[in-house]
Scaffold this motif. Sequence first.
Motif, short mmCIF file in Angstrom:
data_model
loop_
_atom_site.label_atom_id
_atom_site.label_comp_id
_atom_site.label_asym_id
_atom_site.label_seq_id
_atom_site.Cartn_x
_atom_site.Cartn_y
_atom_site.Cartn_z
N TYR A 328 0.83 -1.22 0.00
CA TYR A 328 0.00 0.00 0.00
C TYR A 328 0.85 1.25 0.00
CZ TYR A 328 -3.59 -3.27 1.56
OH TYR A 328 -4.45 -4.33 1.65
N ASP A 329 0.27 2.35 -0.50
CA ASP A 329 0.77 3.68 -0.22
C ASP A 329 -0.03 4.12 1.01
OD1 ASP A 329 1.03 6.46 0.01
OD2 ASP A 329 1.41 6.68 -2.13
N GLU A 330 0.66 4.28 2.12
CA GLU A 330 -0.03 4.50 3.41
C GLU A 330 -1.00 5.69 3.38
OE1 GLU A 330 1.48 4.38 7.80
OE2 GLU A 330 3.04 3.64 6.44
N ALA A 331 -0.66 6.69 2.57
CA ALA A 331 -1.52 7.89 2.52
C ALA A 331 -2.84 7.62 1.81
CB ALA A 331 -0.78 9.02 1.81
N PHE A 332 -2.89 6.53 1.05
CA PHE A 332 -4.10 6.24 0.27
C PHE A 332 -4.59 4.82 0.51
CE2 PHE A 332 -1.59 9.35 -2.18
CZ PHE A 332 -2.47 10.42 -2.11
N ALA A 333 -4.49 4.37 1.75
CA ALA A 333 -4.93 3.02 2.11
C ALA A 333 -6.14 3.14 3.04
CB ALA A 333 -3.79 2.27 2.81
N PRO A 334 -7.34 2.90 2.53
CA PRO A 334 -8.53 3.06 3.37
C PRO A 334 -8.55 2.06 4.52
CG PRO A 334 -9.13 2.44 1.11
CD PRO A 334 -7.65 2.45 1.18
N ILE A 335 -9.18 2.48 5.60
CA ILE A 335 -9.29 1.66 6.80
C ILE A 335 -10.68 1.01 6.84
CG2 ILE A 335 -9.25 1.74 9.34
CD1 ILE A 335 -6.53 2.30 8.00
N VAL A 336 -10.75 -0.26 7.24
CA VAL A 336 -12.04 -0.96 7.35
C VAL A 336 -12.97 -0.15 8.24
CG1 VAL A 336 -13.14 -2.98 8.37
CG2 VAL A 336 -11.12 -3.27 6.94
N ASN A 337 -14.19 0.04 7.76
CA ASN A 337 -15.24 0.79 8.48
C ASN A 337 -14.90 2.28 8.62
OD1 ASN A 337 -16.96 -1.39 8.72
ND2 ASN A 337 -15.98 -2.08 10.59
#
Length: 392
Positions: A328-337
């Motif tokens: 992932y690119d951490e800045a664009f990695a959505p979080i569950v929920n």
Amino acid sequence: MPAAIIKQLCDFVDASPTAYHAVENIAAALEARGALRLDEGEAWSLEPGRAYFVVRAGTALVAFRPGLRPPAEEGFALAGAHTDSPALKARLEKGLSGKGFERSPVEVYGGPILSTWLDRPLSLAGRVALRGAAKASVENRLVNFARPVGIVPNLAIHLNREVNKGFEYNAQSHLPVLLSSSGAAPAEPAGSAALLRLVAEELGVEPGAILGADLYFVESQRCVQVGADPALVNGYRLDDLTGCHAVLDGFIQAPPAPHGQVACFLDNEEVGSRSLMGADSSFLRDLLGRVAALQGSSSEGFYRALSRSFSVSVDVAQAWHPSYPDKYDEAFAPIVNGGPAVKVNANMKYATDGEAEARFRLLCEDAGAPCQKWMARADMTPARPSAPCPRP
Ligand code: ZN
């Protein structure tokens, strides 16, 4: 997600093991709320603000509410999801018998992680085409065993100590589904398919009455909540029954509006959407053209309506996986929920441009929902050629 919505979602998932069943359940939910079913082959008469729906090929459905104002002035607001998921499609007519085992050969539909399909009980569901009562007629029947009917067993690890270093399954030789093991020589004549007999028995017909079928081996475990908090849900076909459930719920709850409202549930996203009932077919455009014409639009008016329309393709996003941070690119990695994620790619693997993103963010703001953003690492290309964007 509130517990009541999780329960609704899991009930929908459990009742929808194939696209046929998903469409049947969506149609039943719409009819229960007064929506009128239309046939593509019949003449239509539409009332602005009333809900209608059309089914194509049993696996795709488009629901719509004609707008209260002319389509050329207001356009359509569309949201779409896909009804299909990866599965093992049964080759019904052919049986594999030997040393007391009876197996059913399969074909892989879509792109499953094959290893997850082994060593687990599989059910069978889909649609069967029977010889109809009238001459040269066909009767379609849905079937859902909703219980384990087979399993694809792995080879014992003692005979392949290297399996955890990676193993390539061969669909022809490794994936036939084991249906029974009598431990004796098969009593059935050569070529007789155990699965065909099982399906005929389930439907109460003779095997010879079955002229065609689209049957899939599917997960038999029910959709469940996992873990100490209600945030994690495990179930088959969450991609994209979560999208279907959300789009259906949104359509049902929406009050009539000046613009046309359209909810699309389309098939075959997993194999590129290029089918009679996929997002790349004429289905949606045919339907919008008819609605516009019946609301008094000229040909030009229809094109004006399209140019004033906005479509949201609702599918799952690849949420942050704590075990694979390097993907992932951490800045664009959505979080569950963490809320819906808008997916963006410079090479248009997804349809979103800056203006579309802004419009989607405004919709989220209006609904009081947080909005996340998904972008692949700059050194990776998203696997899918395109999202299942309904193309009007
Ligand atoms: Zn999907």
